[in-house]
Design an enzyme around this catalytic site. Structure first.
Site, PDB file in Angstrom:
ATOM      1  N   ASP A   1      11.914   1.593  38.757  1.00 50.98           N
ATOM      2  CA  ASP A   1      13.167   1.332  38.053  1.00 50.98           C
ATOM      3  C   ASP A   1      14.010   2.607  38.050  1.00 50.98           C
ATOM      4  O   ASP A   1      13.567   3.659  38.503  1.00 50.98           O
ATOM      5  CB  ASP A   1      12.869   0.909  36.608  1.00 50.98           C
TER       6      ASP A   1
ATOM      7  N   ASP B   1      14.856   4.161  35.286  1.00 49.16           N
ATOM      8  CA  ASP B   1      14.742   4.606  33.904  1.00 49.16           C
ATOM      9  C   ASP B   1      15.838   3.882  33.121  1.00 49.16           C
ATOM     10  O   ASP B   1      15.966   2.666  33.243  1.00 49.16           O
ATOM     11  CB  ASP B   1      14.827   6.132  33.817  1.00 49.16           C
TER      12      ASP B   1
END
Length: 315
Positions: free
Chosen positions: A231, A233
């Site tokens: 991802d 973050d």
């Protein structure tokens, strides 16, 4: 299933006469990577160490001709959060079984636009933001200082990167080098924290590798990370905030490729048997006179210090 007490394990290991020709490869599986199906002739060993029990049974087998010791750092059912991982026990146990190289396939968040989810990073630096971790084997009456200027083994990282680049699917990328920000967890970052770490030039953020790498260096084990981005973050507001569902979906995709990369790297390590500066990290790092180290402490660290101090035996 085999059980061993730590003293028996130590007797079976002779660091002072150790040869890289007989060394094993350790694999510390992270989130989503709890086993490697291609390991053959697997047997499980349950060890007690001077630092308690490791995260799980250690699974010993072969990838090609390379003997491999696999350990799921969070436990095979993911029951151990990052702060509570028995880091010292894990590294001690791997060294006691003859491991001198560690590959660490780990889930991370990306802190940079060019490192996209499902990309992989072979980091070369750390910044530590943890505060509840054991960072050394050398305390309780003994002091050692090892160099951490290059915390990941450059030689092992190069081999890992080269093999990863042969395997990673089109459209995904291997990024060589970068800084791994180690956070305590288990919660993900706030947006302000994420932006702070980006301003420091960090590449990825994770919760485990820094502690392992420090202890591995003291244990004279070369360490390299395959940091697999799940991802962005929470800093990238053009993308949805990180969720457990997003992480799990990308974990599965990363784990599938990560296992192939680890297997290929194992075969290459078996061919090269690369010598690392990590393999002699304690040579100039031990500061305390061995004659004044308490017996209990000396016994716990004998597996590391015996090449320099001789095998310990109680008088």
């Amino acid at each position: 299933m085999i059980k061993q007490h730590f003293s028996n394990s130590m007797k079976n290991n002779e660091p002072s006469t150790f040869s890289l020709e007989k060394a094993r490869l350790g694999v510390l599986g992270g989130s989503g990577l709890y086993s490697i199906d291609s390991i053959e002739e697997v047997k499980e060993i349950h060890l007690d160490t001077p630092y308690g029990k490791p995260s799980d049974a250690l699974r010993i087998g072969k990838l090609g001709k390379m003997e491999v010791v696999f350990l799921a750092r969070h436990g095979r059912n993911h029951t151990i959060q990052p702060t509570d991982i028995p880091y010292q026990a894990n590294i001690w146990a791997l060294r006691s079984l003859g491991v001198r190289w560690i590959l660490s396939p780990s889930a991370v968040g990306s802190l940079q636009e060019q490192i996209r989810p499902l990309d992989m990073v072979i980091p070369d630096q750390f910044i530590d933001r943890t505060h509840q971790r054991p960072l050394t084997f050398f305390s309780e009456g003994v002091v050692a200082h090892v160099t951490m200027a290059d915390p990941f083994c450059p030689i092992l990282s190069k081999v890992l990167a080269e093999e990863a680049e042969k395997i990673i699917p089109e459209g995904r990328q291997i990024h060589r080098g970068g800084t791994y920000l180690a956070m305590e967890g288990p919660a993900f970052s706030t947006r302000a924290e994420s932006e702070l770490y980006r301003s420091w030039g960090c590449s990825v953020i994770g919760m485990t590798n820094h502690t392992e790498a420090r202890l591995a260096r003291e244990a004279e084990i070369a360490y390299a990370s395959l940091s697999m981005a799940t991802d962005y973050d929470c800093w990238n507001q053009n993308h949805e905030n990180v969720t457990v569902e997003m992480v799990i979906e990308n974990l599965k995709a990363n784990a599938f490729i990560g296992k192939k990369i680890v297997a290929a790297t194992a075969l290459k390590i078996d061919q090269l048997r690369p010598r690392s500066a990590a393999h002699s990290a304690l040579k100039s790092g031990l500061l305390t006179n061995k004659d004044i180290v308490p017996d209990l402490t000396r016994e716990k660290i004998d597996i590391f210090t015996s090449p320099y101090w001789g095998l310990f035996s109680k008088s």
